[in-house]
Enzyme design. Structure first.
Site, mmCIF file in Angstrom:
data_model
loop_
_atom_site.group_PDB
_atom_site.id
_atom_site.type_symbol
_atom_site.label_atom_id
_atom_site.label_comp_id
_atom_site.label_asym_id
_atom_site.label_seq_id
_atom_site.Cartn_x
_atom_site.Cartn_y
_atom_site.Cartn_z
ATOM 1 N N GLU A 275 -37.044 -29.374 -5.462
ATOM 2 C CA GLU A 275 -37.643 -29.814 -6.739
ATOM 3 C C GLU A 275 -36.955 -31.126 -7.083
ATOM 4 O OE1 GLU A 275 -39.972 -28.047 -8.180
ATOM 5 O OE2 GLU A 275 -39.797 -26.143 -7.124
ATOM 6 N N CYS A 309 -37.014 -33.752 -15.517
ATOM 7 C CA CYS A 309 -37.778 -34.112 -14.313
ATOM 8 C C CYS A 309 -39.236 -34.384 -14.636
ATOM 9 C CB CYS A 309 -37.648 -33.018 -13.272
ATOM 10 S SG CYS A 309 -38.141 -31.411 -13.886
HETATM 11 P P1 NAD Z 1 -28.178 -34.783 -7.614
HETATM 12 O O1 NAD Z 1 -29.106 -34.735 -6.467
HETATM 13 O O2 NAD Z 1 -27.122 -35.821 -7.622
HETATM 14 O O3 NAD Z 1 -27.402 -33.390 -7.819
HETATM 15 C C1 NAD Z 1 -28.065 -32.161 -7.944
HETATM 16 C C2 NAD Z 1 -27.183 -31.046 -7.403
HETATM 17 O O4 NAD Z 1 -26.979 -31.259 -6.014
HETATM 18 C C3 NAD Z 1 -25.787 -30.972 -8.021
HETATM 19 O O5 NAD Z 1 -25.393 -29.628 -8.146
HETATM 20 C C4 NAD Z 1 -24.919 -31.678 -6.996
HETATM 21 O O6 NAD Z 1 -23.573 -31.283 -7.018
HETATM 22 C C5 NAD Z 1 -25.588 -31.247 -5.702
HETATM 23 N N1 NAD Z 1 -25.374 -32.153 -4.565
HETATM 24 C C6 NAD Z 1 -25.135 -33.488 -4.611
HETATM 25 N N2 NAD Z 1 -24.989 -33.968 -3.347
HETATM 26 C C7 NAD Z 1 -25.154 -32.912 -2.508
HETATM 27 C C8 NAD Z 1 -25.139 -32.763 -1.098
HETATM 28 N N3 NAD Z 1 -24.919 -33.801 -0.287
HETATM 29 N N4 NAD Z 1 -25.333 -31.541 -0.565
HETATM 30 C C9 NAD Z 1 -25.578 -30.479 -1.364
HETATM 31 N N5 NAD Z 1 -25.599 -30.553 -2.717
HETATM 32 C C10 NAD Z 1 -25.402 -31.759 -3.282
HETATM 33 O O7 NAD Z 1 -29.135 -34.909 -8.878
HETATM 34 P P2 NAD Z 1 -28.713 -35.100 -10.374
HETATM 35 O O8 NAD Z 1 -28.425 -36.525 -10.600
HETATM 36 O O9 NAD Z 1 -27.697 -34.100 -10.741
HETATM 37 O O10 NAD Z 1 -30.076 -34.684 -11.127
HETATM 38 C C11 NAD Z 1 -30.996 -35.615 -11.542
HETATM 39 C C12 NAD Z 1 -32.170 -35.625 -10.602
HETATM 40 O O11 NAD Z 1 -32.725 -34.333 -10.490
HETATM 41 C C13 NAD Z 1 -33.312 -36.482 -11.124
HETATM 42 O O12 NAD Z 1 -33.835 -37.271 -10.092
HETATM 43 C C14 NAD Z 1 -34.351 -35.478 -11.578
HETATM 44 O O13 NAD Z 1 -35.661 -35.964 -11.583
HETATM 45 C C15 NAD Z 1 -34.135 -34.360 -10.646
HETATM 46 N N6 NAD Z 1 -34.579 -33.085 -11.234
HETATM 47 C C16 NAD Z 1 -35.721 -32.520 -10.758
HETATM 48 C C17 NAD Z 1 -36.193 -31.339 -11.309
HETATM 49 C C18 NAD Z 1 -37.463 -30.688 -10.795
HETATM 50 O O14 NAD Z 1 -37.724 -29.547 -11.158
HETATM 51 N N7 NAD Z 1 -38.247 -31.353 -9.980
HETATM 52 C C19 NAD Z 1 -35.480 -30.734 -12.350
HETATM 53 C C20 NAD Z 1 -34.332 -31.331 -12.810
HETATM 54 C C21 NAD Z 1 -33.874 -32.512 -12.230
#
Ligand code: NAD
Length: 538
Positions: A275, A309
């Protein structure tokens, strides 16, 4: 801070004595923090400090997990899952319905933690227990139905019986972001539990306390110990460690991280749902109710300060209503109350971190430097809190500007005047994303026909995002770079199962019988195929 002591949950002390700790407005009781953090499986002895975006003051020290802790979490989860898979779906439903009540009963505490960890307005925080209660009720009423084995037509009518079963995957890794710390930590995992799996969860580092309260509520609702384990640490380390052991990964976060995770899952040949991000469009058609569209636009753009999101970052407004709409949208935006307190009074709160603030500032500064016009907002507000940014409406945003295509994930929207529906549809379908869209029109039939041509996983008519997000039977997810897989509905549950077909054959076998030659067998089969087609069989 404007909240009076009586407004606050008893677990929150403060405001602190300004002489001793001038920065802090709120603090959590140390015993409460220890009770929550004790749920993390972590033996490293290391902790990470978390500060509240409300005032920049320390909130908690979060114990950090090692690779060995993740290994242990999976070992325990596998033992718990074997027993859990035998619990009838009807009994699992009862626990979900109990969780529904607990979440509503404990909402003050949940809201306090969400606001303290994320800095969002309390009214935006309320969307989270609301969504979890809806999710718990939905799967609390539908799990047995979704999981029941189905009879499908066998190849030889009357002689081949086929049953399709839904078998739990095993242990699901749930990696979640900070923006909706309660909803995102819990909603996808609830479906995984309902389907008979265990969960190892890695919430984002900034919002662990809310996620730990979610884990506590699961246990209080009666879910067995070890069915839901929380680990903590950097995504690249702990997240990778989870992916190496899980039977399925549910990831919510940025598209960049989602791609990395998708690759790692492919190497292990395990499934994943991703997502991801969006650059969501709203279409205001020439027959829209302008006041309703302007009201919807403020929620669409500024809920959780745009860190959502499905929030709207682009608006395509019909020429005939453009000026009237812009006047009403700007007026409503300027009337918003900004603030970082635990009370209900604020229309928009803070961004969560310096990174988020830097992105909003960079996108707006870049657009302005290249000729865009700021209709309202456009500035950071350090007077309100360290990461505050004003609700901002831009006009004249064009191709070379960063915020034309890139997700800001902040309270910033670009307005575009369009000739007609065709131009609005074409512009909405530009770019790489396809998560959510919104259409305002008095003619809902016309809006639904347009919706079918928009390349996004959800489209909301005369609403921003809540009509689909809160309709739990409706699947939700992204087209294109906004992700793969769906949460909610039957799809959101069945992603956590393997589909197993069981065929039972009676009397006839699939080969020559009673001395028949292979050639005669082929002729009989050919004739029967022709008959089956003539009879209209699928
Ligand atoms: P992010 O991808 O930086 O982090 C999300 C999660 O992934 C965190 O728990 C982080 O610790 C983990 N993570 C980071 N790097 C990783 C890796 N290499 N391997 C495994 N896990 C890892 O995203 P963010 O900045 O925390 O969130 C914002 C983004 O999320 C925005 O782009 C937003 O649009 C998206 N988002 C999407 C939805 C949806 O339902 N489509 C919902 C909420 C947020």
């Amino acid at each position: 801070m404007s909240a009076s002591n009586s407004d606050r949950h008893p677990l929150v002390e403060g405001p602190r004595d300004p002489e001793h700790d001038p920065a802090a407005s709120y603090a959590l009781e140390p015993d409460y923090v220890s009770r929550l953090t004790a749920r993390i499986l972590a033996t490293s002895g290391e902790t990470k400090e978390v500060r509240s975006p409300i005032d920049g003051a320390p909130l908690a020290h979060i114990p950090q997990s090692t690779d060995a802790d993740v290994e242990e979490a999976f070992r325990r989860a596998r033992v718990a899952q074997e027993k859990w898979a035998d619990v009838p779906p009807r009994e699992r439903e009862q626990l979900l319905l109990r969780l529904h009540d607990l979440v509503l009963d404990r909402q003050d505490e949940i809201l306090d933690l969400i606001v303290l960890e994320s800095g969002k307005a309390r009214k935006h925080a309320f969307d989270e227990p609301l969504h979890i209660a809806l999710t718990a009720r939905y799967y609390g009423r539908t799990t047995a139905k979704h999981l029941s084995s189905e009879r499908r037509p066998g190849v030889i009518p009357g002689l081949t019986r086929v049953d399709v079963n839904h078998v739990p995957k095993g242990v699901v890794g749930v990696i979640s972001p900070w923006n909706y710390p309660f909803t995102m930590a819990l909603c996808d995992g609830l479906a995984a539990l309902a389907a008979g799996n265990a969960v190892v969860a890695k919430p984002d580092a900034q919002t662990m306390l809310t996620a730990l309260l979610a884990a506590e509520l699961l246990e209080e609702a009666g879910f067995p110990k070890d069915l839901w384990t929380v680990v903590a640490g950097p995504g690249s380390k702990v997240g990778t460690s989870i992916i190496q052991r899980a039977d399925y990964i549910c990831f919510t976060g940025s598209t960049a991280t989602g791609k990395l995770i998708g690759k790692q899952c492919a190497e292990r040949v395990i499934g994943c749902s991703l997502e991801l991000g969006g650059k969501n469009a709203m279409l205001v058609l020439d027959d829209a109710d302008i006041e309703r569209a302007a009201e919807g636009a403020t929620r669409a753009v500024f809920s959780n300060a745009g860190q959502l999101c499905v929030s709207i970052e682009r608006m395509y407004v019909a020429d005939a209503v453009y000026d009237r709409f812009v006047e009403r949208f700007v007026a409503r935006t300027q009337a918003m109350t900004l603030g970082a307190t635990l009370a209900w009074e604020n229309d928009m709160g803070s961004l969560i971190s310096q990174d988020q603030l830097d992105t909003a500032v960079a996108h707006v500064d870049d657009a302005v430097a290249k000729g865009a016009k700021v209709l309202t907002g456009g500035k950071a507000r350090p007077d309100l809190g360290p990461f505050f940014f004003e609700p901002t409406i831009l006009e004249g945003v064009e191709e070379p500007m960063t915020c034309f295509r890139d997700e800001t994930f902040g309270p910033v929207v670009s307005l575009y005047r369009v000739r007609d529906d065709e131009e609005a549809i074409a512009r909405a379908n530009e770019g790489d994303y396809g998560l959510n869209a919104s259409i305002y029109s008095r003619d809902t039939g016309r809006a639904r026909r347009i919706a079918a041509r928009i390349k996004s996983g959800t489209v909301n008519i005369n609403e921003a995002f809540a009509a689909t997000f809160a309709s739990l039977d409706a699947p939700m997810g992204g087209f294109r770079q906004s992700g793969m897989g769906r949460r909610q509905g039957a799809e959101g549950l069945l992603r956590y199962t393997e589909t197993q077909s069981v065929g039972t054959q009676r009397l006839l076998r699939f080969g020559p019988m009673l001395g028949m030659s292979d050639e005669s067998y082929a002729k009989v089969m050919t004739a029967s195929l022709r008959v089956m087609k003539a009879l209209g069989r699928a």
